[in-house]
Design a protein around this motif. Structure first.
Motif, PDB file in Angstrom:
ATOM      1  N   SER A  17       0.810  -1.215   0.000  1.00  8.81           N
ATOM      2  CA  SER A  17       0.000   0.000   0.000  1.00  8.81           C
ATOM      3  C   SER A  17       0.846   1.268   0.000  1.00  8.81           C
ATOM      4  O   SER A  17       0.361   2.338  -0.368  1.00  8.81           O
ATOM      5  N   ASN A  19       2.912   4.315  -0.857  1.00 11.37           N
ATOM      6  CA  ASN A  19       3.110   5.100  -2.078  1.00 11.37           C
ATOM      7  C   ASN A  19       2.180   4.693  -3.219  1.00 11.37           C
ATOM      8  O   ASN A  19       2.421   5.038  -4.371  1.00 11.37           O
ATOM      9  N   ALA A  20       1.120   3.919  -2.912  1.00  6.92           N
ATOM     10  CA  ALA A  20       0.192   3.508  -3.963  1.00  6.92           C
ATOM     11  C   ALA A  20      -0.880   4.577  -4.170  1.00  6.92           C
ATOM     12  O   ALA A  20      -1.387   5.171  -3.224  1.00  6.92           O
ATOM     13  N   THR A  21      -1.222   4.836  -5.416  1.00  6.75           N
ATOM     14  CA  THR A  21      -2.277   5.783  -5.755  1.00  6.75           C
ATOM     15  C   THR A  21      -3.624   5.092  -5.609  1.00  6.75           C
ATOM     16  O   THR A  21      -3.836   4.017  -6.157  1.00  6.75           O
ATOM     17  N   GLU A  22      -4.557   5.701  -4.877  1.00  9.60           N
ATOM     18  CA  GLU A  22      -5.872   5.104  -4.661  1.00  9.60           C
ATOM     19  C   GLU A  22      -6.819   5.494  -5.779  1.00  9.60           C
ATOM     20  O   GLU A  22      -7.001   6.676  -6.078  1.00  9.60           O
ATOM     21  N   ILE A  23      -7.430   4.486  -6.384  1.00 13.22           N
ATOM     22  CA  ILE A  23      -8.307   4.698  -7.532  1.00 13.22           C
ATOM     23  C   ILE A  23      -9.573   3.872  -7.351  1.00 13.22           C
ATOM     24  O   ILE A  23      -9.508   2.705  -6.972  1.00 13.22           O
ATOM     25  N   TYR A  34      -6.126  -0.394 -15.669  1.00 13.73           N
ATOM     26  CA  TYR A  34      -5.224  -0.313 -14.523  1.00 13.73           C
ATOM     27  C   TYR A  34      -4.473  -1.620 -14.269  1.00 13.73           C
ATOM     28  O   TYR A  34      -3.459  -1.626 -13.571  1.00 13.73           O
ATOM     29  N   GLU A  37      -0.970  -1.106 -15.369  1.00 14.22           N
ATOM     30  CA  GLU A  37      -0.191  -0.055 -14.729  1.00 14.22           C
ATOM     31  C   GLU A  37       0.353  -0.542 -13.393  1.00 14.22           C
ATOM     32  O   GLU A  37       0.017  -1.629 -12.931  1.00 14.22           O
ATOM     33  N   GLY A  39       1.788   0.405  -9.190  1.00 13.83           N
ATOM     34  CA  GLY A  39       1.835   1.302  -8.053  1.00 13.83           C
ATOM     35  C   GLY A  39       0.507   1.897  -7.642  1.00 13.83           C
ATOM     36  O   GLY A  39       0.476   2.989  -7.068  1.00 13.83           O
ATOM     37  N   HIS A  40      -0.604   1.200  -7.895  1.00 13.38           N
ATOM     38  CA  HIS A  40      -1.919   1.731  -7.561  1.00 13.38           C
ATOM     39  C   HIS A  40      -2.614   0.870  -6.503  1.00 13.38           C
ATOM     40  O   HIS A  40      -2.319  -0.316  -6.352  1.00 13.38           O
ATOM     41  N   THR A  41      -3.576   1.454  -5.829  1.00 14.51           N
ATOM     42  CA  THR A  41      -4.572   0.717  -5.057  1.00 14.51           C
ATOM     43  C   THR A  41      -5.904   0.918  -5.772  1.00 14.51           C
ATOM     44  O   THR A  41      -6.419   2.038  -5.831  1.00 14.51           O
ATOM     45  N   ASN A  79       0.688  -3.459  -7.213  1.00 15.22           N
ATOM     46  CA  ASN A  79      -0.690  -2.979  -7.123  1.00 15.22           C
ATOM     47  C   ASN A  79      -1.455  -3.729  -6.047  1.00 15.22           C
ATOM     48  O   ASN A  79      -1.115  -4.864  -5.685  1.00 15.22           O
TER      49      ASN A  79
END
Length: 449
Positions: A17, A19-23, A34, A37, A39-41, A79
């Motif tokens: 989690s 540094n993960a971008t929340e989407i 996604y 891609e 590095g996301h949540t 992710n």
């Protein structure tokens, strides 16, 4: 121990989690975007999403032309996918229209260090797959928790492996398999994942020699059918080949034999080749062909169970089966095929009216086998423990057993089941509360338990 494992999952979740971008998303089109891609949540709104909404006939034609056979490729890394309450409806006709080559998987995870929480994939329709898998985990260090697959889409369905498995020259009906979840990536971890298999194919299986694959609280389920019911058919694939099987029965004939029960899928948990450090903990296989078929592979099983399988556990060199359980309702509970194996197994007392010819077969060297009764209850029907005997051909319950070398066996039998010792068994120690019905071995030390 369960609590400790859950803490590990939470810690890995928290690490991923950072540094993960929340989407937040609400469509399969967004999920596919996604998935590639990093590095996301990603949190997807609960609901049923139809794959046909993004894979229209036109899109399918385009994908087939460029040989893109996967539905969604999770190629990104690092992710977190929160998919609780999300169900993807997979119309199996898509596979037929794509016309992929054999063994093309459908959803695939090729990225690494991803965490998936939730997700149900449900097969619908009457299409078939030419040997593919619903989901493959190919990348490294991926975590799947509470992922559920409802698998369908094979041909023929309704006979298990009675008529072959696909490529073998003895196959009497050509098969199109459709399996559940394939692991090929190192350090894959699965927690509370479930597969309900209504297809001829495996539930969970491992290929390409990955290391450090871990299953905990996972569940595999198929369904059973009696050979009597199959023989009652008056049309269909089995009838068309006069019920000719690919393995011989105990009379030497290649024909479906009444009195047995067949799983309509393949194995609940299966390994191919040598895979380093494979662990199964608190896992259950029900009504599958093999519960845990792990031959030719070092594996560790703890607190696992088989229910109503054609064969329960099939283990090879250096494997450990600790505090596990199973019945022999429809076939043998255990095949020992290898050396330096340690087994601690509880025998369920349940029995059926189906033909079963052995409780356990043992071959190999330096094995330690402990068989216990479930709460001291003796099984309702006697089944022999065969020492110095092989499994039947291809594991098929209708086929005869052969004999094999067995030495330095340490067997403790607390089941009250009888023991039969073949001529190729030697230099072994047996403690038993069951009768020795035959002993053709050499230097076999027997004492009462």
């Amino acid at each position: 121990m369960k609590k400790a494992s859950s803490i590990v999952v939470i810690l890995l979740f928290l690490c991923n989690s950072l540094n993960a971008t929340e989407i937040k998303i609400s469509s399969l089109k967004e999920l596919a975007k996604y998935a590639s891609e990093s590095g996301h949540t990603i949190t997807m709104a609960p609901g049923v999403y139809k794959l046909t909404d993004i894979l229209t006939p036109e899109v399918i034609r385009e994908r087939s032309a460029r040989k893109q056979y996967q539905y969604i490729n999770f190629s990104g890394s690092n992710n977190i996918f929160n998919l609780e309450g999300v169900e993807i409806e997979l119309d199996t006709e898509i596979r037929t229209l794509l016309n992929p080559p054999i063994h093309s998987d459908e959803f695939i995870i090729t990225g690494s260090n991803n965490s998936f929480f939730g997700l149900t994939i449900r097969c619908v329709g009457k299409g078939t797959s030419p040997g593919g898998t619903v989901l493959q985990v190919a990348g490294e260090a991926n975590i799947l928790k509470e992922v559920t697959l409802h698998v369908a889409g094979s041909f023929p369905y309704g006979y298990g492996d009675l008529f072959g498995k696909g490529k073998q020259k003895e196959t009497t009906i050509k098969h199109s398999k459709h399996s559940g979840l394939l692991v090929t990536g190192n350090d894959t971890k699965l927690y509370k994942c479930k597969i309900y298999n209504r297809s001829f194919g495996h539930c969970f299986f491992i290929q390409q020699h990955p290391k450090n694959v871990y299953f905990e609280d996972c569940y595999a389920e198929g369904e059973m059918r009696s050979t009597d019911d199959i023989l009652a058919e008056t049309s269909g694939p089995a009838f068309d080949v006069n019920f000719k099987t690919w393995t011989q029965n105990r009379e030497g004939d290649y024909v479906v034999t009444p009195g047995y029960m067949k799983s309509l899928c393949e194995d609940g948990f299966r390994t191919y080749g040598e895979c380093e450090n494979i662990t199964f903990k608190n896992c259950i296989a029900k009504n599958t062909r093999g519960g845990f078929e792990l031959r030719f592979n070092k594996a560790r099983l703890e607190n696992c169970e088989t229910i109503g399988t054609e064969r329960g556990y099939w283990v090879g060199d250096d494997s450990v089966v600790e505090n596990c359980k199973g019945d022999a309702n429809y076939g043998p509970l255990l095949f020992v095929e290898g050396s330096r194996i340690k087994v601690d197994l509880i025998v369920d007392s349940a029995a059926s009216d189906r033909l079963v010819h052995a409780l356990v077969t043992i071959q190999g060297d330096d094995n330690t086998i402990v068989l216990k009764s479930d709460n001291g209850k003796k099984r309702k029907t006697d089944l022999p423990i065969l020492i110095g005997y092989t499994h039947p051909e291809h594991g098929e319950a209708m086929s005869p057993y052969s004999e094999a070398e067995t030495s330095n066996l340490n067997l403790i039998n607390e089941t009250h089941m009888p023991i039969k010792i073949g001529v190729q068994a030697k230099s072994s120690t047996i403690k038993t509360n069951g009768e020795i019905v035959e002993n053709k071995g050499a230097n076999i030390k027997v004492s009462k338990r």
